[in-house]
Scaffold this motif. Structure first.
Motif, PDB file in Angstrom:
ATOM      1  N   CYS A 160     -37.328  57.668  38.922  1.00  0.00           N
ATOM      2  CA  CYS A 160     -37.296  56.493  39.819  1.00  0.00           C
ATOM      3  C   CYS A 160     -38.658  56.264  40.485  1.00  0.00           C
ATOM      4  O   CYS A 160     -39.157  57.131  41.200  1.00  0.00           O
ATOM      5  N   ILE A 189     -29.896  56.816  42.723  1.00  0.00           N
ATOM      6  CA  ILE A 189     -28.976  55.694  42.500  1.00  0.00           C
ATOM      7  C   ILE A 189     -27.515  56.116  42.720  1.00  0.00           C
ATOM      8  O   ILE A 189     -26.658  55.279  42.984  1.00  0.00           O
ATOM      9  N   CYS A 217     -34.103  50.023  45.607  1.00  0.00           N
ATOM     10  CA  CYS A 217     -33.917  49.919  44.156  1.00  0.00           C
ATOM     11  C   CYS A 217     -34.474  48.585  43.663  1.00  0.00           C
ATOM     12  O   CYS A 217     -34.027  47.527  44.085  1.00  0.00           O
ATOM     13  N   ASN A 220     -34.366  47.651  40.532  1.00  0.00           N
ATOM     14  CA  ASN A 220     -33.667  47.328  39.269  1.00  0.00           C
ATOM     15  C   ASN A 220     -34.574  47.502  38.046  1.00  0.00           C
ATOM     16  O   ASN A 220     -34.539  46.704  37.120  1.00  0.00           O
TER      17      ASN A 220
END
Ligand code: SF4
Ligand code: SF4
Length: 455
Positions: A268, A274, A282, A284
């Motif tokens: 990440c 997540i 986040c 995406n």
């Protein structure tokens, strides 16, 4: 919603420690189907970013935001300062499109289309992976003393970062001044363009600072769009989500599909987990989807434990993205786009402005006539040179234009002075409204009303 591994995740960003100091995110290089797709999209967008101001459509750039001359070219269509209302509808349509897109597909703009993410993840981060290697190698390098290897690697990385920042700034400037003007500045003498050079270096320094140091904090702390997620997302929004129904209880022997390997965290770029649920950090980017799919394949479980899904989709297996909100936003967007297209299609091909020459009043002639002096300003929005005629529609009068004719180059501007003389008999007040007509051959292009002053 899920078992929380670190209770602090809603209290402070993952990249900040309890004392408020920055925790550097060492993200693993992603690999997989989604990363390949994102790379392909990024290459297309980088090509667009570099070439959109260079490509010519009818001798004009495909994209140009010339603030100095108040001329904006968007996808080959030229907008002048007079088209500000049309541009406003275009901007409103774009904002509603982003709103609708966010309500429906979450923060997909951030991970896939935002220039900040594209440059960070697809340009600067790739250079870092190439020079400094894996997470373990990078951590080791950062902790090690200044050995010869460290000096070489850090110098190489930061030199490339600086060069990329300068290149990026120049590409960025093309959007505002065009490639020809940029080339003129680059090849001209420094003494002539020292201000432009200073601005360019200042912006380059800012980009270098962002991509070498600030990085994901732009998305997690500064970007206002990220902060809006809380009010834009709902249970129907499709986002990168962990299927806790399938994954819990975690652990290899507990029955859930999640084996708590935390590989989804290791890739990440914002350092979040997540599995803690939807978080504003986040972007995406889908790196965790790819990484978890690799794990699922290895343990012979179906892929998609982390996937694009809505909370409603995970809870009830319903997958419709349509809600009252998305329907309302779609309706507003269609109306805004309709108004924009109508205004664009019906805008005059030649825009004319006539004003009385500043400081002038009227002149009385011996043969009982009154004359006023006017300034006329024209913008030709077509791709053909226009030879125009100005006629007085409301009265009988004589127009004497400075220069022999009104000739406006394609996409050009024209400005001149003319004198209008009217017989006193026709004058009905000391500030009488008159109307001009602008003609191209016999075709009336525009009507312009002004006041004619007299004693
Ligand atoms: S990568 Fe998949 S299996 Fe591993 S911790 Fe994350 S969600 Fe669980
Ligand atoms: S949680 Fe997954 S999708 Fe979200 S930023 Fe991290 S890696 Fe990307």
């Amino acid at each position: 919603m899920t078992k929380t591994e670190e209770p602090s995740f809603r209290d402070r960003p993952k990249n900040i420690d309890p004392k408020g100091f920055r925790k550097w995110v060492y993200a693993k290089k992603p690999k997989g189907k989604w990363y390949n797709r994102r790379t392909a999209v990024s290459i297309l967008l980088l090509i667009f970013f570099i070439f959109a101001p260079i490509i010519k459509v009818n001798d004009n750039p495909f994209m140009l935001l010339d603030i100095e001359n108040r001329k904006f070219i968007i996808f080959g269509v030229i907008f002048w300062a007079q088209d500000i209302l049309i541009l406003a509808f275009l901007m409103l349509s774009f904002i509603f499109f982003i709103l609708l897109f966010t309500v429906t597909f979450g923060r997909i703009w951030c991970g896939w289309l935002c220039p900040q993410t594209i440059f960070l993840e697809m340009v600067f981060r790739k250079v870092e992976f190439w020079i400094e290697g894996t997470v373990a190698q990078r951590k080791k390098l950062d902790k090690s003393p200044w050995t010869k290897e460290k000096i070489i690697k850090k110098t190489a990385k930061h030199t490339i970062f600086i060069l990329l920042s300068i290149l990026m700034t120049n590409m960025f400037l093309q959007w505002f001044i065009g490639p020809e003007r940029l080339w003129e500045i680059i090849t001209g003498s420094i003494s002539e363009h020292y201000k432009g050079l200073a601005i360019m270096l200042g912006i380059s320094a800012f980009f270098y600072w962002v991509y070498s140091s600030i990085r994901e904090q732009i998305c997690t702390m500064f970007c206002p769009y990220g902060r809006m997620q809380g009010v834009l997302l709902d249970k129907k929004s499709v986002i990168v989500a962990y299927d806790y129904k399938r994954g819990e209880p975690r652990g290899a022997k507990t029955g859930g599909d999640c084996i708590s390997c935390n590989r989804c965290v290791s890739v990440c770029p914002t350092g979040i987990d997540i599995k803690d649920g939807t978080q504003l950090e986040c972007v995406n980017c889908t790196a965790c989807i790819d990484e978890c799919n690799i794990v699922m394949t290895k343990i012979n479980k179906p892929k998609g434990l982390i996937r694009f899904a809505s909370v409603e989709g995970i809870e009830n297996k319903k997958a419709s993205v349509w809600s009252a909100r998305t329907k309302a936003y779609t309706a507003v967007l269609v109306v805004l786009l309709g108004i924009f297209v109508y205004m664009l299609a019906s805008r005059p091909t030649v825009e004319a402005t006539i004003l009385r020459t500043p400081g002038s009043t009227f002149m009385e002639t011996k043969d009982n006539k009154i004359s006023n002096t006017f300034n006329i300003r024209l913008i030709n929005k077509t791709h053909k040179e226009a030879v125009l005629t100005l006629k007085l529609l409301s009265h009988k009068g004589k127009i004497q234009i400075a220069g022999s004719e009104i000739r406006v180059k394609d996409q050009g501007k024209f400005q001149t002075i003319f004198i209008l003389t009217i017989d006193k008999k026709q004058i009905t007040s000391d500030k009488m409204e008159i109307q001009f007509g602008l003609f191209n051959k016999d075709k009336l292009l525009d009507k312009i009303e002004v006041n004619f002053v007299s004693p």
